[in-house]
Design a protein around this motif. Structure first.
Motif, short mmCIF file in Angstrom:
data_model
loop_
_atom_site.label_atom_id
_atom_site.label_comp_id
_atom_site.label_asym_id
_atom_site.label_seq_id
_atom_site.Cartn_x
_atom_site.Cartn_y
_atom_site.Cartn_z
N ILE A 1 -8.96 -0.28 -4.68
CA ILE A 1 -9.42 0.57 -5.79
C ILE A 1 -8.50 1.78 -5.92
CG2 ILE A 1 -11.35 1.96 -6.62
CD1 ILE A 1 -13.15 -0.06 -5.10
N LEU A 2 -8.11 2.36 -4.76
CA LEU A 2 -7.18 3.50 -4.79
C LEU A 2 -5.84 3.07 -5.39
CD1 LEU A 2 -6.58 6.42 -4.03
CD2 LEU A 2 -5.82 5.62 -1.80
N LEU A 3 -5.39 1.86 -5.02
CA LEU A 3 -4.13 1.35 -5.54
C LEU A 3 -4.18 1.23 -7.06
CD1 LEU A 3 -1.34 -0.16 -4.65
CD2 LEU A 3 -2.60 -2.16 -5.33
N LEU A 4 -5.30 0.71 -7.56
CA LEU A 4 -5.44 0.56 -9.02
C LEU A 4 -5.41 1.91 -9.71
CD1 LEU A 4 -8.15 -2.21 -9.33
CD2 LEU A 4 -5.70 -2.40 -9.57
N ALA A 5 -6.09 2.89 -9.10
CA ALA A 5 -6.12 4.23 -9.69
C ALA A 5 -4.72 4.82 -9.72
CB ALA A 5 -7.05 5.12 -8.88
N LEU A 6 -3.97 4.66 -8.60
CA LEU A 6 -2.61 5.23 -8.54
C LEU A 6 -1.67 4.51 -9.51
CD1 LEU A 6 -2.18 5.80 -4.71
CD2 LEU A 6 -2.39 7.52 -6.48
N LEU A 7 -1.89 3.20 -9.69
CA LEU A 7 -1.05 2.45 -10.64
C LEU A 7 -1.29 2.92 -12.07
CD1 LEU A 7 -1.03 -1.35 -9.73
CD2 LEU A 7 0.92 0.16 -10.02
N GLU A 8 -2.50 3.42 -12.32
CA GLU A 8 -2.85 3.85 -13.67
C GLU A 8 -2.33 5.26 -13.95
OE1 GLU A 8 -3.72 1.81 -15.73
OE2 GLU A 8 -3.98 3.26 -17.34
N LEU A 9 -2.06 6.01 -12.87
CA LEU A 9 -1.67 7.42 -13.02
C LEU A 9 -0.43 7.62 -13.91
CD1 LEU A 9 -3.11 9.84 -11.93
CD2 LEU A 9 -1.46 9.97 -10.09
N PRO A 10 0.68 6.85 -13.73
CA PRO A 10 1.85 7.07 -14.58
C PRO A 10 1.54 6.91 -16.07
CG PRO A 10 2.47 5.72 -12.73
CD PRO A 10 0.99 5.87 -12.66
N SER A 11 0.71 5.92 -16.43
CA SER A 11 0.48 5.75 -17.86
C SER A 11 -0.40 6.88 -18.40
CB SER A 11 -0.07 4.36 -18.17
OG SER A 11 -1.43 4.31 -18.02
N MET A 12 -1.32 7.39 -17.57
CA MET A 12 -2.10 8.58 -17.96
C MET A 12 -1.16 9.76 -18.20
SD MET A 12 -5.40 8.20 -17.93
CE MET A 12 -6.48 6.87 -17.58
N CYS A 13 -0.19 9.91 -17.29
CA CYS A 13 0.76 11.02 -17.40
C CYS A 13 1.61 10.88 -18.66
CB CYS A 13 1.68 11.07 -16.19
SG CYS A 13 0.85 11.64 -14.74
N ILE A 14 1.98 9.63 -19.00
CA ILE A 14 2.78 9.41 -20.21
C ILE A 14 1.99 9.84 -21.44
CG2 ILE A 14 3.72 7.60 -21.70
CD1 ILE A 14 4.65 6.18 -19.19
#
Lengths: 304, 162
Positions: A103-116
């Motif tokens: 779950i943490l991995l999924l959240a971290l993978l989503e972080l760059p697109s949130m930042c974009i």
């Protein structure tokens, strides 16, 4: 997982010390594959490194009316998110981990697109805003399929722990989930045919239009790290369990390389789809398979 | 420190990113610039990338004889390219205004408005000549990066936000 192994995984392997050169290598593979598909020779091997150092040494222009701190923060958050995601990948056998690290991995993978998304809006450029709106629409459509696919993989094997998931033999349901993840990866990595947010020639550089110098270098690095994390996630799910650390690492690198090559070839062979076609593709065509995967996973779980 | 400086110098020389600016060109030079990126000439071997945003670019490639409307745009875009930067004037038009000389709609040549580093003559120039010009500009860029930006040669241009 104690502090020492966690730090070693984050900083050495598969973390920063491995992931940054791997990110540059994958960026080169991406460009080289496109060049070879177009019968060109393509960039030299060190090109992503040259680009990175050059951008680091460039001067950032003064920007009036824009939150400078925010503009500087987004690429750094994106890089750290992607690097953290790479650090969580269970490449080496018995490398530790904790219950729920998927779950943490999924959240971290989503972080760059949130930042974009945030970066485009905070740059106050009209092209950035269009790019961010597209990224948001894209993210909503592919993420449902992506998350359902990963959930089905996890539910079919009764665990949210990455290491156990990687060690277990692949079931037919897991292959279905992996196929769904593969369909989502081009959208997650913003490559053709889903290169909508940073659509060059169309909206200049999308959310990155106003970025320059070291900040742009960080965005390039974040993109490379996303490649490592995305390809690496599939590689760890596909790879059979290996007892020897070196062999497991080699297999991980080889599988990631093959994946990057395949995705880059796809990117070179296709043209960019329009945003409405893309959203329709994910909602209409792939959602059914993801729902099928999750429902059969849950069904199997209750039966066993 | 010296090694780091040398590394940066090499990286600047090996990674020139272009921004293409049309200032009223007839499209002849623009096509030749695109041809330089095509499989036959393959500018990417030199590390060249055509960028959409001037903020990402190192080298500004200007085509066309600089019409009166284009002057403010050229100055704005020149201001948006970050230091160190170089300018390549592609074709005879930005160098001399070519056959359009004495036209009342022109404010050329280009050198009246921004400093130009490399001229690539021709109407239009061949793609290999453009590539040679870009390679030369990349070398100039690498040397220029060692010095701080010179305010005397840089015209005062206001930054446009949008």
């Amino acid at each position: 997982m104690n502090l020492l192994t966690a730090l070693a995984r984050l900083l050495v392997f598969p973390g920063l010390l491995f992931a940054v050169p791997a990110a540059w290598f994958f960026l080169w593979v991406e460009r080289k594959a496109v060049a070879l598909m177009q019968e060109r020779i393509g960039p030299p091997f060190m090109q992503p490194f040259f680009d990175f150092v050059k951008l680091l040494a460039k001067r950032t222009p003064p920007r009036q009316g824009i939150g400078g701190m925010l503009m500087r923060a987004w690429p750094l958050i994106a890089v750290s998110g992607a690097a953290g995601a790479v650090g969580l990948l269970p490449v080496l056998p018995s490398s530790g981990g904790f219950e729920g690290d998927l779950i943490l991995l999924l959240a971290l993978l989503e972080l760059p697109s949130m930042c974009i998304i945030a970066a485009g809006f905070s740059s106050r450029s009209i092209f950035g805003e269009i790019g961010s709106a597209r990224e948001a629409a894209l993210s909503v459509s592919y993420n449902i399929v992506f998350l359902l696919a990963i959930l089905s993989v996890a539910a079919s094997q009764h665990t949210f722990r990455l290491e156990t998931l990687a060690a277990l033999p692949a079931s037919p349901l897991r292959w279905l989930g992996i196929a769904a993840i593969l369909v989502c990866l081009p959208a997650k990595l913003h490559i053709n045919p889903f290169s909508l947010p940073n659509a060059e020639q169309e909206i200049y550089a999308g959310p990155m239009t106003e970025y320059a110098g070291p900040e742009l270098a960080m965005w390039e690095l974040a993109h490379g790290l996303e490649w490592v994390a995305g390809a690496g996630l599939v590689a760890t799910l596909v790879a059979p369990h290996m007892a020897i650390g070196g062999l497991a690492a080699m297999l991980f690198i080889a599988l990631s390389f093959v994946l990057v090559l395949l995705l880059s070839t796809l990117a070179a062979a296709t043209a960019r789809l329009a945003i409405d076609t893309t959203v329709r593709f994910y909602w209409r065509c792939t959602l059914i398979f993801a729902l099928l995967a999750i429902s059969s996973a849950l069904f199997m779980r209750f039966r066993s | 420190m010296k090694i780091w400086q040398r590394l940066i110098c090499t990286c600047r020389r090996r990674s020139p990113w272009l921004f293409h600016m049309n200032s009223g060109s007839c499209n002849g030079c623009d096509i030749e610039l695109v041809a330089a990126l095509s499989p036959r000439f393959d500018a990417e071997q030199l590390g060249v990338r055509l960028e959409g945003s001037p903020r990402h670019a190192d080298i500004m490639c200007v085509t066309g004889p600089v019409t009166r409307n284009a002057v403010s745009a050229i100055k704005t875009v020149y201001g948006q390219v970050c230091h160190p930067k170089a300018v390549v004037a592609i074709g005879s038009c930005p160098a001399t205004t070519n056959v359009f000389i004495d036209s009342r709609t022109l404010a050329g040549p280009l050198e009246k408005h921004i400093p130009v580093d490399v001229f690539v003559p021709g109407c239009p120039p061949r793609p290999d000549a453009i590539l040679q010009g870009v390679a030369k500009a990349a070398e100039i860029l690498a040397e220029r990066g060692m010095k701080p930006p010179d305010s005397a040669t840089t015209p005062a241009v206001e930054e446009a936000q949008r």
